[in-house]
Design a protein around this motif. Sequence first.
Motif, PDB file in Angstrom:
ATOM      1  N   LYS B 158       0.655  -1.177   0.079  1.00 19.57           N
ATOM      2  CA  LYS B 158       0.042   0.210  -0.073  1.00 19.57           C
ATOM      3  C   LYS B 158       0.845   1.244   0.024  1.00 19.57           C
ATOM      4  CE  LYS B 158      -3.761  -2.400   2.700  1.00 19.57           C
ATOM      5  NZ  LYS B 158      -3.945  -2.915   3.987  1.00 19.57           N
ATOM      6  N   GLU B 159       1.877   1.043   0.801  1.00 16.65           N
ATOM      7  CA  GLU B 159       2.922   2.404   0.861  1.00 16.65           C
ATOM      8  C   GLU B 159       4.346   1.663   0.959  1.00 16.65           C
ATOM      9  OE1 GLU B 159       2.076   4.307   4.766  1.00 16.65           O
ATOM     10  OE2 GLU B 159       0.032   4.356   4.021  1.00 16.65           O
ATOM     11  N   ALA B 160       5.264   2.488   0.368  1.00 17.44           N
ATOM     12  CA  ALA B 160       6.674   1.976   0.442  1.00 17.44           C
ATOM     13  C   ALA B 160       6.738   1.849   1.688  1.00 17.44           C
ATOM     14  CB  ALA B 160       7.438   3.230  -0.342  1.00 17.44           C
ATOM     15  N   ASP B 161       7.646   0.858   1.850  1.00 19.62           N
ATOM     16  CA  ASP B 161       8.263   0.267   3.195  1.00 19.62           C
ATOM     17  C   ASP B 161       9.837  -0.279   2.959  1.00 19.62           C
ATOM     18  OD1 ASP B 161       9.112  -0.487   5.661  1.00 19.62           O
ATOM     19  OD2 ASP B 161       7.381  -1.657   6.074  1.00 19.62           O
ATOM     20  N   THR B 162      10.872   0.835   3.121  1.00 18.23           N
ATOM     21  CA  THR B 162      12.221   0.336   3.017  1.00 18.23           C
ATOM     22  C   THR B 162      12.675  -1.005   3.932  1.00 18.23           C
ATOM     23  OG1 THR B 162      12.670   2.005   4.714  1.00 18.23           O
ATOM     24  CG2 THR B 162      13.085   2.630   2.311  1.00 18.23           C
ATOM     25  N   GLU B 163      11.819  -1.238   4.891  1.00 13.36           N
ATOM     26  CA  GLU B 163      12.233  -2.403   5.715  1.00 13.36           C
ATOM     27  C   GLU B 163      11.522  -3.632   5.298  1.00 13.36           C
ATOM     28  OE1 GLU B 163      13.308  -0.245   9.889  1.00 13.36           O
ATOM     29  OE2 GLU B 163      11.346  -1.066   9.892  1.00 13.36           O
ATOM     30  N   PHE B 164      10.591  -3.511   4.288  1.00 15.85           N
ATOM     31  CA  PHE B 164       9.646  -4.686   4.252  1.00 15.85           C
ATOM     32  C   PHE B 164      10.402  -5.961   3.804  1.00 15.85           C
ATOM     33  CE2 PHE B 164       6.810  -7.069   1.425  1.00 15.85           C
ATOM     34  CZ  PHE B 164       5.670  -7.266   2.283  1.00 15.85           C
ATOM     35  N   GLU B 447       8.390   6.681   6.551  1.00 13.67           N
ATOM     36  CA  GLU B 447       9.257   7.448   5.891  1.00 13.67           C
ATOM     37  C   GLU B 447      10.167   6.323   5.052  1.00 13.67           C
ATOM     38  OE1 GLU B 447      10.551  10.566   6.385  1.00 13.67           O
ATOM     39  OE2 GLU B 447      11.486   9.774   4.415  1.00 13.67           O
ATOM     40  N   THR B 448      10.543   6.957   3.937  1.00 11.70           N
ATOM     41  CA  THR B 448      11.204   5.901   3.050  1.00 11.70           C
ATOM     42  C   THR B 448      12.811   6.490   2.887  1.00 11.70           C
ATOM     43  OG1 THR B 448      10.544   7.376   1.397  1.00 11.70           O
ATOM     44  CG2 THR B 448       9.502   5.303   1.511  1.00 11.70           C
ATOM     45  N   ASP B 449      13.197   7.321   3.269  1.00  9.25           N
ATOM     46  CA  ASP B 449      14.530   7.881   3.226  1.00  9.25           C
ATOM     47  C   ASP B 449      15.068   7.143   4.473  1.00  9.25           C
ATOM     48  OD1 ASP B 449      16.759   9.549   2.240  1.00  9.25           O
ATOM     49  OD2 ASP B 449      16.559  10.263   4.420  1.00  9.25           O
ATOM     50  N   ASP B 450      16.123   6.339   4.175  1.00  6.48           N
ATOM     51  CA  ASP B 450      16.816   5.735   5.215  1.00  6.48           C
ATOM     52  C   ASP B 450      17.443   6.401   6.291  1.00  6.48           C
ATOM     53  OD1 ASP B 450      17.596   2.924   5.923  1.00  6.48           O
ATOM     54  OD2 ASP B 450      19.287   3.601   6.041  1.00  6.48           O
ATOM     55  N   ALA B 451      18.380   7.534   5.860  1.00 13.64           N
ATOM     56  CA  ALA B 451      18.722   8.434   7.063  1.00 13.64           C
ATOM     57  C   ALA B 451      17.557   9.050   7.916  1.00 13.64           C
ATOM     58  CB  ALA B 451      19.404   9.454   6.584  1.00 13.64           C
ATOM     59  N   LYS B 452      16.779   9.503   7.379  1.00 15.76           N
ATOM     60  CA  LYS B 452      15.439  10.049   8.315  1.00 15.76           C
ATOM     61  C   LYS B 452      14.759   8.896   8.974  1.00 15.76           C
ATOM     62  CE  LYS B 452      14.359  14.231   5.285  1.00 15.76           C
ATOM     63  NZ  LYS B 452      13.375  14.438   4.252  1.00 15.76           N
ATOM     64  N   LYS B 458      15.662   6.381  16.503  1.00 10.28           N
ATOM     65  CA  LYS B 458      16.437   6.848  17.278  1.00 10.28           C
ATOM     66  C   LYS B 458      15.939   7.732  18.181  1.00 10.28           C
ATOM     67  CE  LYS B 458      21.183   6.544  15.621  1.00 10.28           C
ATOM     68  NZ  LYS B 458      22.478   7.384  15.223  1.00 10.28           N
ATOM     69  N   GLU B 459      14.977   8.333  17.604  1.00  6.61           N
ATOM     70  CA  GLU B 459      14.116   9.344  18.440  1.00  6.61           C
ATOM     71  C   GLU B 459      13.178   8.492  19.501  1.00  6.61           C
ATOM     72  OE1 GLU B 459      14.151  12.507  19.006  1.00  6.61           O
ATOM     73  OE2 GLU B 459      12.521  12.489  20.414  1.00  6.61           O
ATOM     74  N   CYS B 460      12.711   7.180  18.808  1.00  9.78           N
ATOM     75  CA  CYS B 460      11.895   6.279  19.673  1.00  9.78           C
ATOM     76  C   CYS B 460      12.728   5.805  20.954  1.00  9.78           C
ATOM     77  CB  CYS B 460      11.374   5.162  18.573  1.00  9.78           C
ATOM     78  SG  CYS B 460      10.227   5.459  17.726  1.00  9.78           S
ATOM     79  N   GLU B 461      14.042   5.307  20.549  1.00 13.10           N
ATOM     80  CA  GLU B 461      14.948   4.789  21.509  1.00 13.10           C
ATOM     81  C   GLU B 461      14.937   5.993  22.557  1.00 13.10           C
ATOM     82  OE1 GLU B 461      18.678   3.030  19.929  1.00 13.10           O
ATOM     83  OE2 GLU B 461      17.551   3.004  17.964  1.00 13.10           O
ATOM     84  N   ARG B 462      15.163   7.035  22.122  1.00  5.80           N
ATOM     85  CA  ARG B 462      15.534   8.109  23.222  1.00  5.80           C
ATOM     86  C   ARG B 462      14.191   8.323  24.087  1.00  5.80           C
ATOM     87  NH1 ARG B 462      16.818  12.099  20.015  1.00  5.80           N
ATOM     88  NH2 ARG B 462      19.089  11.581  19.835  1.00  5.80           N
ATOM     89  N   ILE B 463      12.909   8.096  23.633  1.00  5.04           N
ATOM     90  CA  ILE B 463      11.928   8.295  24.348  1.00  5.04           C
ATOM     91  C   ILE B 463      11.795   7.261  25.314  1.00  5.04           C
ATOM     92  CG2 ILE B 463       9.418   8.268  24.308  1.00  5.04           C
ATOM     93  CD1 ILE B 463       9.681   9.462  21.344  1.00  5.04           C
TER      94      ILE B 463
END
Lengths: 264, 508
Positions: B158-164, B447-452, B458-463
Motif C-alpha cells: 500500500k505504501e513504500a516500506d524500506t524495511e519490508f 519514512e522511505t529515506d533511510d537516514a531520516k 533513534k528518537e523512539c529509543e530516546r523516548i
Amino acid sequence: MKKEKNWNLIIGCVLTGMTIIFVLVGFFYTPYDPETMDVTAKLAGVSAAHPMGCDNFGRDILSRVMKGSGTTLVVAAGTVAIGTMAGILIGAFTGYYGGVLDEVLMRIIDALFAFPSILLALVFISLLGPGKYNVIVALGIAFIPSFSRIVRSQFLYQRNMDYVSSAKLQGASDIRIMFVHILPNTLSVLRSSVMIGFNNAVLAEAGMSYLGIGVQPPDASLGRMLSEAQSYLFAAPGFALFPGFVIIVMVLGFSLLAEGMKDA
Amino acid sequence: MKRKTIKNLLLVLVLTTLTIALSACSGDKAGENSDSSSITIGIPQDVEDSLDPHKAVAAGTEEVFFNIYEGLVKPDSDGNLVPAVASDYAISEDGITYTFTLREGIKFHDGNPVTVDDIKYSLDRCADTSNGDPLVSAFSNIDSVNIVDDKTVEVVLKEADTEFLFYLTNAIIPASNEDPAKNAIGTGPYMFVSHTMQESFVMKKFDDYWGTPANIDNITLKVCANADSIAMDLNGGSINMFARVPTEQAAQLKDNFEVQEGTMNLVQALYINNEVEPFNDPRVRQALCYALDRQNVMDMVADGKGTPVGSSMYPAFGKYYMEELNDLYTTNYDKAKELLAEAGYPDGFSFTMTVPSNYTQHVSTAQVLAEQFKNIGVDAQINLVEWDTWLSDVYTDRNFETTVVGVDASSMTGRAMLERFVSTAPNNFINYNNPEYDEVFAKALAETDDAKKTEYYKECERILAEDAANVYIQDLACLVAIDKKYAGYEFYPLYVQDYSKLYLVEEQ
C-alpha cells in the motif's frame, strides 16, 4: 543392675543443641549481612575472614548458612505444628468415636497417603504459589495424614482402657476424656513421631527449595543454597558442602533424639 | 551331580547373554561412527507445542525453526539478506512492487516442489486479518500478492516500506499442509523428525536442500531446563554443545570443549508493567534506573562480560544503536530517592520480579538488582516461575509487576525491536502507552529515506530511555561451548542458531 547409658539420647541432644544454638545466634548475629554482595569476594575460598568461603555473589556462606538453617528450622517447626495439631484433632475424633466419620476421614487420609508427602506438597504449592509461608502450609497439610494415623491408632487402643471407662462413669465429657485423659497417654508415641516428622520436614523443605519451588531468592535456606551451589560444585565445593553438612547434623540430631526417646 | 549340571547350564546362559549384550553394544557404536554423523545440542527451553512457524512467539523456538523453515530471503551471518526460496528479487523504483523469482528445483521436506501458490498462500496467511491482527504486523501493508507466472510472484504494497524485505524472511510453507501446527514442513537444511515434550526435538539433514547442504546428518536438541547442570551434562557427554553457557559453568568445562564468545543479541532489562501502581509514574521507573549499576550486574553475573544498553536496541544493529543512552542514568542514589519522594514514595515501596527459572543469567541478574534497589529503600521480591508459566502469565496475560528477561528481534529492522512498545501492539507486554512514542514510530514506519528513518527510530529509543519504559541493562555475553570433535559454529547478529554449518572434525 546398672542401666546402660542411652547414647542415642546423649548424642542426639548434643547435636540438636548445637544446631539450635547455631540457629538462635543466627537470628541475632551473623558475621556479615547474609544478603550483601561483594564482587571482590566472588567464590572466595575458606579464609579467616570467611570461615566457609563466599558464594557466587560474594555473600558470606557462614552467614547465609546461619540464616538459612534458621529458615529451614522455622519451616520445619511450622510444618510439624500444623501437621500435629490437625493430626491430633482428626486422629482423636476418628479414633475415639469411630463409625461413619472414621470411615470417611480415614478413606480420605488413605487417598492422601497414596502420594508421597513431597508430591502432595508440590500439588499444594502449585495452587498456592511458591514462598516460605506457602511451603509451611503445603508441607503442613502434606504431613497431616501420617500424624492423624498415629494418633488414631492410639486413641483406638486407649478408648477401651479401664481408666477411660471410669472417667466416663464419673460423667466426664467426651472432649475432656479425649484431651485430658487419653492424649497425655499417647505422648510417648507422639513425641518420637514428632521428632521424625521434624526430620522429614527439614528434608522436605530442603528438597522443595532445591527444586526451586520452596524458599525464593534472595532468601537463604539450606535447600536453596544447595540448589544455587550446584553450578559451582567444582569451582567452589565449600558452597555445597557446608549447607549439606548442616542438614546432616540437623537430621542426625533429631533422628538420634527420636531413637533415644523411644528407649528412655 | 545334578547340582553341577545346573551350575554349568547357568554359566552357559550367563555367558551367552553377556556375549549377546556386548556384541549388541559394539554393533551400535560401529553403526554410529560409519554411516551417519550426529550431534546432541542442549537447549534451555522446550520448543513450543505448535510447530507452526508463523505462530511461534518464543525466541527459543524461532532459533530452532531457523534450521527448518526459510522465507523468500534469509539473513546470513552478517545480518544481510540473501535470496532463499526466491532466487532473485527486484524492487520497483517507487518501492511499492516487489517481484520475486522462485528458485528453480527447490523442494519442501515432503518432496513436493515449492510453487508460486505456496508463496502466495504463506504470505496471505500471515497478512490475514480475519482473526484480528495479522500474524506479521508489517504485512498489513500488503495490498496484494499476485502470481505473475509459475516462476514469478509480485507483492504490491500500500505504501513504500524500506524495511519490508526483512519481513520476507518469514517462513514459506506448503499450502497443502492442513495442520502446520503438527506437521513441520519447510525448505530449510534440516527437516523435522520428532518432538518429545520437555525432552527432545529431533531433526535430520534434508538431502534435497537447494543450497549448501548441512554437514551433520542427525541433530538432537535436548531440553536442559536446569542451567546449573550444563557443565555436568557437557562434561558427561550427554550433550555436545550448548549455545548459552553461564560464565561459571563455562569455567568448569573440561579441555575437550571450546568456548566461543559472542553476544546474545537481545536487550536484557527489568521490563516493567507500565500500567500497574506505582510504575505508572515515570519518576518511579526513573528512580529504579538511577539505582542500577550496570557494571556491577555484569561483574556479578558474568565476570564483567556483556555490553551495556540504554534502550531497546542492541549493538549488533549498528546504525540504530545509541551508545550515548547508556549514560542517561548514571548510578545516583540521592537522585533516585529524590524522584521517589516526588512520586510519593519517600520510604520506598516493594514489588515483585517474576523471573523464568530456567534462565540463570536472568535469575542472577534479578538477585543483583534486588540488592541494588535496597540502596534506595525499594524492596524487590523475586518470584521464580517455569518458562511456560512466564509465557502465559507475563507475556500473554500481562499479569505481572516487573520481569527480568531478554527481548530479541525477529529481523534486523528497527521495527522488530521497537514496534512492541506502540500502545496498540499485540506484543506490548509491558503495557507501554505513550502517544508521543506512537507518533514518532508511525513517522519512522512511513519514512522511505533511510537516514531520516534511522533518525526517527533513534528518537523512539530516546523516548523509551528518557521515559524509563524499562530499566535497560545489557546485551548478555553469549558463550558457546562446543565439543572439539565439532566445529563450524557461526554467530549471527540475530537470535538464531545455524546448525547447518556445524561439521565433524576428523578424529586425530
